[in-house]
Design a protein around this motif. Structure first.
Motif, PDB file in Angstrom:
ATOM      1  N   TYR A  10      -3.400  -0.771  18.764  1.00  0.00           N
ATOM      2  CA  TYR A  10      -3.553  -2.218  18.882  1.00  0.00           C
ATOM      3  C   TYR A  10      -3.862  -2.615  20.317  1.00  0.00           C
ATOM      4  O   TYR A  10      -3.580  -1.877  21.282  1.00  0.00           O
ATOM      5  N   GLY A  40       0.888  -5.448  17.778  1.00  0.00           N
ATOM      6  CA  GLY A  40       1.655  -5.289  19.017  1.00  0.00           C
ATOM      7  C   GLY A  40       2.907  -4.463  18.848  1.00  0.00           C
ATOM      8  O   GLY A  40       3.044  -3.678  17.903  1.00  0.00           O
ATOM      9  N   HIS A  94      -3.241  -6.251  22.418  1.00  0.00           N
ATOM     10  CA  HIS A  94      -2.735  -7.624  22.303  1.00  0.00           C
ATOM     11  C   HIS A  94      -2.690  -8.239  23.695  1.00  0.00           C
ATOM     12  O   HIS A  94      -1.871  -7.866  24.529  1.00  0.00           O
ATOM     13  N   SER A 148      -6.694 -10.182  20.295  1.00  0.00           N
ATOM     14  CA  SER A 148      -5.787  -9.236  19.644  1.00  0.00           C
ATOM     15  C   SER A 148      -6.597  -8.325  18.736  1.00  0.00           C
ATOM     16  O   SER A 148      -7.374  -8.809  17.909  1.00  0.00           O
TER      17      SER A 148
END
Length: 296
Positions: A199, A270, A201, A206
């Motif tokens: 991920y 996240g 973020h 994002s």
């Protein structure tokens, strides 16, 4: 002296008493018994408008547009047509509107109608009845088109854990990990490779945790012409993770069918440091695959 041909009265009397006629049989068991094949009129129609005649029996439509077939007008005496049967097959790519003549109706159920549409690939049979008010033609039999022109194959595959999770499973290539394969023998699917993307973020954007997966079918390769994969990601655990799956490619490589899929987690992005929840998933989840190929 003139010679007269005559049939003995006793023979005539016996014929009328025994009103059963046999063709190629001496022992008819019905009013008419035929020990052999039976032929009736056959006609192939290409015109989009056709009036069914008193001598028609089996009609096939192969025209290029929507057609209208009109049943004969019902009268009395020799034009009452009670018991007459018409068989109609639609082999075109258009529909046939089968309609009764003015003043007549079709009886599909208890509510008479003026017409009935015979769709592509369907067959209909109508028989005339003596009912002049509740429907003069009975739609006695229908066969709908073939249920599908699609060949379907379904299977449930595994989505391995992410390489960046709190309990990571490292990525691989060339089928170096076999623990996430499914099926057996020639109906097995191997996970040839997985490539994880963690991920991202930030305050500006994002990016969800995702993974590129390559599955390979171990049986005879599929005919991938006109084949369309349908994918759904499933959750088979107590985790609340929600995934989406996107099709990337389907191709035959070295005699094997390979499916490439992108799987992404979409419920959370996240790392929640308080709970320790990381959106790089650690569980093994499901990928439902449906392969549909158009046959014609």
């Amino acid at each position: 002296m003139k010679t007269k041909n005559f049939i003995p009265v006793l023979v005539l009397w016996g014929f009328f008493l025994n009103a059963q006629v046999g063709i190629k049989t001496n022992t008819p068991n019905s009013t008419l018994a035929v020990a052999g094949s039976l032929g009736a009129d056959y006609k192939q129609i290409s015109a989009t408008t056709y009036s069914i005649t008193a001598t028609d029996h089996y009609l096939t439509y192969n025209g290029t547009g929507n057609a209208t077939f009109t049943l004969p007008v019902i009268g009395t005496g020799t034009t009452s047509y009670t018991g007459r049967i018409y068989k109609i097959k639609n082999i075109s790519t258009s529909g046939i509107t089968l309609q009764a003549s003015s003043g007549n109706t079709l009886r599909i159920d208890n509510t008479p109608v003026t017409s009935f549409v015979i769709p592509t690939g369907a067959y209909a049979e109508v028989v005339n009845n003596s009912n002049t008010t509740g429907g003069t033609w009975d739609l006695s039999f229908t066969v709908l088109p073939k249920p599908s022109n699609v060949d379907i194959y379904g299977v449930q595959l595994l989505v391995p854990p992410h390489a960046g999770g709190t309990a990571p499973v490292a990525d691989w290539t060339n089928h170096t990990v076999t623990g996430y394969d499914t099926g057996t023998g020639t109906d097995a699917w191997w996970v040839i490779s997985k490539a994880s993307t963690t991920y991202a973020h930030t305050s500006a954007y994002s990016n969800a945790s995702r993974m590129m997966l390559v599955y390979e079918y171990q049986g005879a390769p599929f005919n991938v012409t006109n084949m369309y994969p349908i994918l759904t990601a499933g959750n088979n655990s107590s985790f609340p993770d929600v995934f989406t799956a996107s099709f990337v490619s389907l191709a035959n490589v070295s005699g094997k069918t390979r499916l490439t899929v992108s799987v992404s987690r979409i419920d959370f992005i996240g790392n929640n440091t308080v709970s320790g929840n990381n959106s790089n998933w650690t569980g093994t989840f499901l990928l439902n695959l449906l392969l549909a190929r158009k046959l014609y």
